[in-house]
Design a protein around this motif. Structure first.
Motif, short mmCIF file in Angstrom:
data_model
loop_
_atom_site.label_atom_id
_atom_site.label_comp_id
_atom_site.label_asym_id
_atom_site.label_seq_id
_atom_site.Cartn_x
_atom_site.Cartn_y
_atom_site.Cartn_z
N VAL A 137 0.64 -1.19 -0.04
CA VAL A 137 -0.44 0.24 -0.30
C VAL A 137 0.64 0.88 -0.03
O VAL A 137 2.02 1.03 0.36
CB VAL A 137 -0.89 0.08 0.99
N GLY A 138 0.74 2.21 -0.78
CA GLY A 138 0.88 3.41 -0.99
C GLY A 138 0.04 4.51 0.27
O GLY A 138 -0.93 4.40 0.34
N PHE A 139 0.61 5.59 0.03
CA PHE A 139 -0.09 6.45 0.74
C PHE A 139 -0.24 8.53 0.50
O PHE A 139 1.76 8.24 0.56
CB PHE A 139 -0.50 7.15 2.12
N ARG A 140 -0.64 9.54 0.83
CA ARG A 140 0.46 10.28 0.75
C ARG A 140 -0.55 11.44 1.68
O ARG A 140 -1.59 11.17 1.88
CB ARG A 140 -0.24 11.43 -0.49
N ILE A 141 0.26 12.49 2.41
CA ILE A 141 -0.21 12.91 3.48
C ILE A 141 0.00 14.57 3.42
O ILE A 141 0.89 14.69 2.92
CB ILE A 141 0.49 12.53 4.91
N GLY A 142 -1.37 15.21 3.53
CA GLY A 142 0.17 16.69 3.74
C GLY A 142 -2.05 17.16 4.21
O GLY A 142 -2.50 16.81 4.61
N LYS A 143 -1.56 18.77 4.03
CA LYS A 143 -2.50 19.70 4.44
C LYS A 143 -3.94 19.87 3.79
O LYS A 143 -3.27 20.07 2.78
CB LYS A 143 -2.33 21.15 4.28
N CYS A 144 -5.18 19.85 4.09
CA CYS A 144 -6.50 20.18 2.75
C CYS A 144 -7.68 20.19 3.83
O CYS A 144 -7.40 20.14 4.83
CB CYS A 144 -6.48 19.09 2.30
#
Length: 350
Positions: free
Chosen positions: A331-338
């Motif tokens: 699995v992969g993922f992206r994380i940030g502000k939104c």
């Protein structure tokens, strides 16, 4: 056992994520409320990604992690047994509960606030301490490794690799059909099915919302691809990912049911820690699972062009993250502000 506590644990369990929100699980509870049995429902997920039930087992791993966290927090000691009947792969786990002192778990509230955010993230970097807490969140999960990238240049490079999956979705009829079968177009559908993805969760801008309903028809997509539709969709994926504060991958050593369950537990822990910090999170599971199928020589009905695209993506991911060739992407993922997603997915009642 206290029935109300077990019911709260089940409420936490079903908040787990699953591919396109198919919820491939069934629960059985003993009459004395001291035992829960968890079963996989293969018919819920017949997607191309779910080769040998890998996607379903990732979802079950998230369920198991939710139960473990909720049990500690609500005052239960739980004994977990995975695949109690080896001859029955659909019997995923049994949980036996005993009363114990409650142990506050900061991830417990995040079970109910966690969401998938497919919108464009803000160009904001994470403080080093926050990023480290995310990196550390999966260290207690055995059988997996986590790889994380947060420098701007490498994130932008990864965004170009990740967009391969979105291109393939709109160039492969079977994958496209499954996706659109799981989209819920109005409130009536959402409430009747209590599964799938409301169209409002897909991260569409106002112009895209006008044209997106046409994309449910394969004849339209197939024709529009001659003028670059799938490449435009891939570019949208790149645009959304290139501002991520952090991009990660979870790998497994063993590509069996236990390995993918552990990957699901790791994914959920990262996700909950991100939610605890108030961060946006999008899982990137399709590309790793297609690469897994390619490793198993199981890419039926895939063109040579798509096979080459996946092989190039695999080599890029392994090279950028420094992943050993003996490992398998899970699995992969992206994380940030939104901004938070206004429309939420629903869950079927237990």
């Amino acid at each position: 056992m206290d029935r109300q506590i077990i019911e709260k644990i089940l409420e936490a369990a079903v908040k787990a994520p699953s591919g396109d929100n198919v919820q491939p699980w069934r629960f059985e509870v003993s009459q004395d409320w001291a035992r829960i049995d968890l079963f996989n429902l293969p018919e819920r997920d017949d997607s191309y990604y779910n080769y040998q039930q890998a996607a379903a087992y990732i979802a079950h791993g998230a369920v198991i992690e939710n139960i473990a966290i909720a049990s500690r927090h609500l005052g239960c000691m739980v004994k977990l047994k995975l695949f109690p009947e080896p001859q029955n792969p659909s019997y995923v786990a049994s949980f036996e509960f005993e009363s114990a002192s409650a142990v506050d778990d900061p991830l417990y509230p995040a079970i109910f606030t966690r969401e998938t955010n497919r919108f464009h993230f803000q160009d904001v970097q994470l403080p080093a301490e926050d990023a480290q807490q995310i990196i550390d969140s999966i260290k207690q999960v055995e059988g997996v490794k986590g790889y994380f990238v947060h420098d701007v240049k490498t994130v932008k490079t990864l965004a170009k690799v990740i967009m391969v999956n979105d291109r393939v979705v709109f160039e492969h009829k079977e994958i496209h059909s499954f996706l659109f079968d799981k989209i819920r177009w109005n409130q009536k559908q959402i409430e009747e099915t209590q599964d799938g993805m409301p169209v409002g969760t897909l991260g569409l801008n106002p112009i895209e919302k006008l044209f997106f309903p046409l994309m449910r028809f394969w004849w339209f997509v197939d024709l529009a691809n001659y003028v670059g539709l799938s490449r435009i969709i891939g570019a949208k994926c790149w645009y959304n990912c290139q501002n991520a504060a952090l991009i990660g991958q979870v790998t497994v050593q063993k590509t069996d049911s236990l390995g993918f369950i552990q990957a699901g537990r790791a994914l959920q822990r990262v996700w909950l820690e991100a939610a605890r910090q108030g961060l946006a999170f999008q899982p990137i599971v399709g590309l790793p699972l297609l690469i897994h199928r390619a490793q198993e020589n199981a890419l039926e009905a895939f063109s040579e062009t798509h096979r080459n695209m996946l092989e190039q993506a695999k080599q890029s991911l392994f090279g950028i993250f420094g992943i050993d060739q003996s490992e398998t992407l899970a699995v992969g993922f992206r994380i940030g502000k939104c901004k938070s997603v206004a429309e939420k997915t629903l869950r079927k009642a237990v």
